[in-house]
Design an enzyme around this catalytic site. Structure first.
Site, PDB file in Angstrom:
ATOM      1  N   ASP A  12       0.814  -1.227   0.000  1.00 56.08           N
ATOM      2  CA  ASP A  12       0.000   0.000   0.000  1.00 56.08           C
ATOM      3  C   ASP A  12       0.840   1.267   0.000  1.00 56.08           C
ATOM      4  OD1 ASP A  12      -2.295  -1.657   0.238  1.00 56.08           O
ATOM      5  OD2 ASP A  12      -1.908  -1.794   2.382  1.00 56.08           O
ATOM      6  N   GLU A  13       2.002   1.214  -0.610  1.00 51.20           N
ATOM      7  CA  GLU A  13       2.880   2.391  -0.640  1.00 51.20           C
ATOM      8  C   GLU A  13       2.464   3.382  -1.723  1.00 51.20           C
ATOM      9  OE1 GLU A  13       4.047  -0.740  -1.092  1.00 51.20           O
ATOM     10  OE2 GLU A  13       5.468  -1.218   0.507  1.00 51.20           O
ATOM     11  N   HIS A  40      -4.416  -2.286  -6.048  1.00 56.47           N
ATOM     12  CA  HIS A  40      -3.863  -0.959  -6.283  1.00 56.47           C
ATOM     13  C   HIS A  40      -5.034  -0.024  -6.492  1.00 56.47           C
ATOM     14  CE1 HIS A  40       0.098  -2.461  -6.828  1.00 56.47           C
ATOM     15  NE2 HIS A  40      -0.189  -3.134  -7.905  1.00 56.47           N
ATOM     16  N   THR A 127      -6.509 -12.576   3.466  1.00 51.77           N
ATOM     17  CA  THR A 127      -7.641 -11.930   2.803  1.00 51.77           C
ATOM     18  C   THR A 127      -8.602 -12.967   2.220  1.00 51.77           C
ATOM     19  OG1 THR A 127      -6.463 -11.828   0.714  1.00 51.77           O
ATOM     20  CG2 THR A 127      -6.258  -9.916   2.169  1.00 51.77           C
TER      21      THR A 127
HETATM   22  P1  GDP Z   1      -0.408   0.165  -3.786  1.00 50.40           P
HETATM   23  O1  GDP Z   1      -1.002  -1.153  -3.523  1.00 50.40           O
HETATM   24  O2  GDP Z   1       1.037   0.239  -3.413  1.00 50.40           O
HETATM   25  O3  GDP Z   1      -0.672   0.682  -5.156  1.00 50.40           O
HETATM   26  O4  GDP Z   1      -1.101   1.169  -2.785  1.00 50.40           O
HETATM   27  P2  GDP Z   1      -2.611   1.626  -2.656  1.00 50.40           P
HETATM   28  O5  GDP Z   1      -3.445   1.304  -3.798  1.00 50.40           O
HETATM   29  O6  GDP Z   1      -3.067   1.246  -1.302  1.00 50.40           O
HETATM   30  O7  GDP Z   1      -2.326   3.191  -2.722  1.00 50.40           O
HETATM   31  C1  GDP Z   1      -2.356   3.976  -1.665  1.00 50.40           C
HETATM   32  C2  GDP Z   1      -3.459   4.996  -1.748  1.00 50.40           C
HETATM   33  O8  GDP Z   1      -2.843   6.245  -1.733  1.00 50.40           O
HETATM   34  C3  GDP Z   1      -4.353   5.011  -2.965  1.00 50.40           C
HETATM   35  O9  GDP Z   1      -5.647   5.362  -2.559  1.00 50.40           O
HETATM   36  C4  GDP Z   1      -3.747   6.080  -3.850  1.00 50.40           C
HETATM   37  O10 GDP Z   1      -4.678   6.726  -4.694  1.00 50.40           O
HETATM   38  C5  GDP Z   1      -3.244   7.023  -2.834  1.00 50.40           C
HETATM   39  N1  GDP Z   1      -2.058   7.772  -3.181  1.00 50.40           N
HETATM   40  C6  GDP Z   1      -0.953   7.370  -3.889  1.00 50.40           C
HETATM   41  N2  GDP Z   1      -0.040   8.348  -3.895  1.00 50.40           N
HETATM   42  C7  GDP Z   1      -0.557   9.365  -3.167  1.00 50.40           C
HETATM   43  C8  GDP Z   1      -0.077  10.659  -2.778  1.00 50.40           C
HETATM   44  O11 GDP Z   1       1.045  11.052  -3.085  1.00 50.40           O
HETATM   45  N3  GDP Z   1      -0.897  11.406  -2.004  1.00 50.40           N
HETATM   46  C9  GDP Z   1      -2.134  11.006  -1.602  1.00 50.40           C
HETATM   47  N4  GDP Z   1      -2.872  11.805  -0.849  1.00 50.40           N
HETATM   48  N5  GDP Z   1      -2.613   9.795  -1.931  1.00 50.40           N
HETATM   49  C10 GDP Z   1      -1.838   8.994  -2.713  1.00 50.40           C
END
Ligand code: GDP
Length: 424
Positions: A12-13, A40, A127
């Site tokens: 979730d990064e 994602h 999950t």
């Molecule tokens: P992934 O599995 O690594 O792609 O992570 P997630 O899907 O959980 O992404 C994290 C959340 O943070 C998502 O809702 C993105 O839209 C959001 N997100 C990603 N980058 C940023 C950012 O720089 N700022 C903010 N506010 N949200 C972000």
């Protein structure tokens, strides 16, 4: 050139956003591991999407999206996802599925549920997407590759053989209804018809693409600390989350991966059980969770509230090292704009000694965070496009973390959108 986009932390990064952004210049995006157990979240011109199986490049019409052999392929989930995006006016993406990818079988999902139920309080926080039973079967050599769907006789014979073993477990360990081979076979035939148009010898395709100097992105799921070898075993996922595995899960030579973009989040969040040294609780955690990500830190697949914590330099330094990071993409920094002061975990105290080296799981359970307090910048940094225009304390936060983790932060994400990125 081949680039990998991977996570340094617990997942979730914001890898989806970074992959989506880098996809602008990519020809091919490959998922190389994991399955529909994580997701994602991507925000772009078409809206907001939660992808679990499709690579994050599906929103561009110039890209080919590939499900590599390393993925746990859940065919109905893949097809629902394709349908969902096409229904929302995204042009039909070009998708290829490796003929060597293995299938998440309906019983993998059942076994995942039954095992969590059996373990009750001692569960891994799965999950229940069938991922652990899937990879167990893959390495026990009783999994099914996509190509096996096309030989009906052999498939039926193998199903009969595998079901014997599954039914013993179902009856005697879980006390659940037995599997029916004919029904399973029918389901497999439906899967075959769904996947048939996309099946491809992916490693041969990528071999050619590399020769033609195409831009290829390998998209990882979860992060370093969930890797089964280098993560917080056993509270890990079942397939390698490391860029190195991209070579295997896509079927390309390891030396072709020239850039490893490791996504590091400006604070910590984790799902599932396991030690989480910089974890915070109560109102402090609730507020960060509410403000975090894009609309709060809740699982993209499960909707579960994520566990929250301050930035962890020890875990992130290790996470970046084990990935082989060439570039750090530092994400969700905008979220921290509300804090007067920002604690950062700079060391672990383990058995009375402070270390900055990430320990093995047993020691990790006893580690206490050593915190350093940095001043906040108390402003909204969204919309800023140049590094120099960031508030001074914000730049200091970035530079402090860069020094602690020891890898260059070359991209800073200050919002969920595709273009909300500052190059450094
Ligand atoms: P992934 O599995 O690594 O792609 O992570 P997630 O899907 O959980 O992404 C994290 C959340 O943070 C998502 O809702 C993105 O839209 C959001 N997100 C990603 N980058 C940023 C950012 O720089 N700022 C903010 N506010 N949200 C972000």
């Amino acid at each position: 050139m081949v680039k990998a986009v991977v996570g340094a932390n617990w997942g979730d990064e914001g890898k989806g956003k970074i992959t989506d952004m880098l996809s602008k210049e990519a020809d091919i995006i490959v998922r190389f591991q994991g399955g529909a157990n994580a997701g994602h979240t991507i925000v772009n011109d078409y809206g907001k999407f939660a992808l679990h199986t499709l690579p994050s490049g599906v929103f561009y019409d110039h890209t080919t999206s590939i499900i590599g052999n390393g993925v746990a392929l859940n065919i109905p989930v893949l097809f629902n996802e394709i349908k969902e995006i096409v229904d929302r006016d995204v042009p039909m993406p070009k998708i290829l599925v490796s003929d060597r990818a293995q299938l998440v079988m309906p019983y993998h999902i059942l076994f995942d549920e039954y095992e969590e139920e059996r373990l009750a309080g001692k569960s891994f926080g799965s999950t229940k997407s069938g991922i652990a039973p899937f990879y167990s079967d893959k390495y026990a050599k009783i999994g099914f590759q996509v190509n096996e769907l096309f030989d009906e006789e052999a498939l039926k014979e193998k199903l009969e053989r595998v079901v014997v073993q599954k039914n013993v477990m179902l009856e005697h360990l879980y006390h659940k209804p037995a599997l029916n081979v004919d029904e399973l076979f029918e389901t497999m035939m439906e899967y075959r018809d769904m996947v048939a148009p996309y099946v491809c010898d992916v490693s041969a395709f990528l071999y050619q693409a590399i020769k033609e100097d195409k831009n290829i992105l390998l998209e990882g799921q979860l992060g370093s600390l969930k890797d089964p070898d280098h993560g917080i075993y056993p509270m890990v996922t079942s397939s390698s989350t490391l860029a190195a595995y991209g070579a295997i899960g896509a079927g390309i030579p390891p030396y072709e991966i020239k850039k490893i973009v490791t996504v590091v989040k400006a604070y910590s969040s984790a799902v599932g059980a396991g030690a989480f040294v910089s974890e915070i609780f109560g109102e402090e955690a609730d507020e960060l969770r509410r403000r975090g990500g894009d609309g709060g830190e809740y699982g993209a697949t499960t909707g579960r509230p994520r566990r929250m914590g301050w930035f962890d330099c020890v875990a992130s330094k290790y996470g970046c090292r084990i990935q082989g990071t060439t570039d750090v993409a530092f994400t969700v920094l905008d979220v921290l704009g509300y804090l007067d002061e920002i604690p950062v975990c700079v060391g672990y105290e383990v058995d009375g000694e402070v270390t900055t080296d990430f320990p093995t799981t047993g020691k990790l359970e006893n580690a206490k965070p050593v915190l350093k307090i940095l001043p906040g910048w108390k402003s909204d940094i969204r919309g800023i496009t140049k590094y120099e225009e960031l508030p001074e304390n914000c730049r200091k936060y970035i530079e402090f973390i860069e020094e602690q983790i020891g890898f260059p932060i070359t991209m800073i994400s200050n919002g969920p959108g595709r273009d909300e990125i500052i190059f450094r």
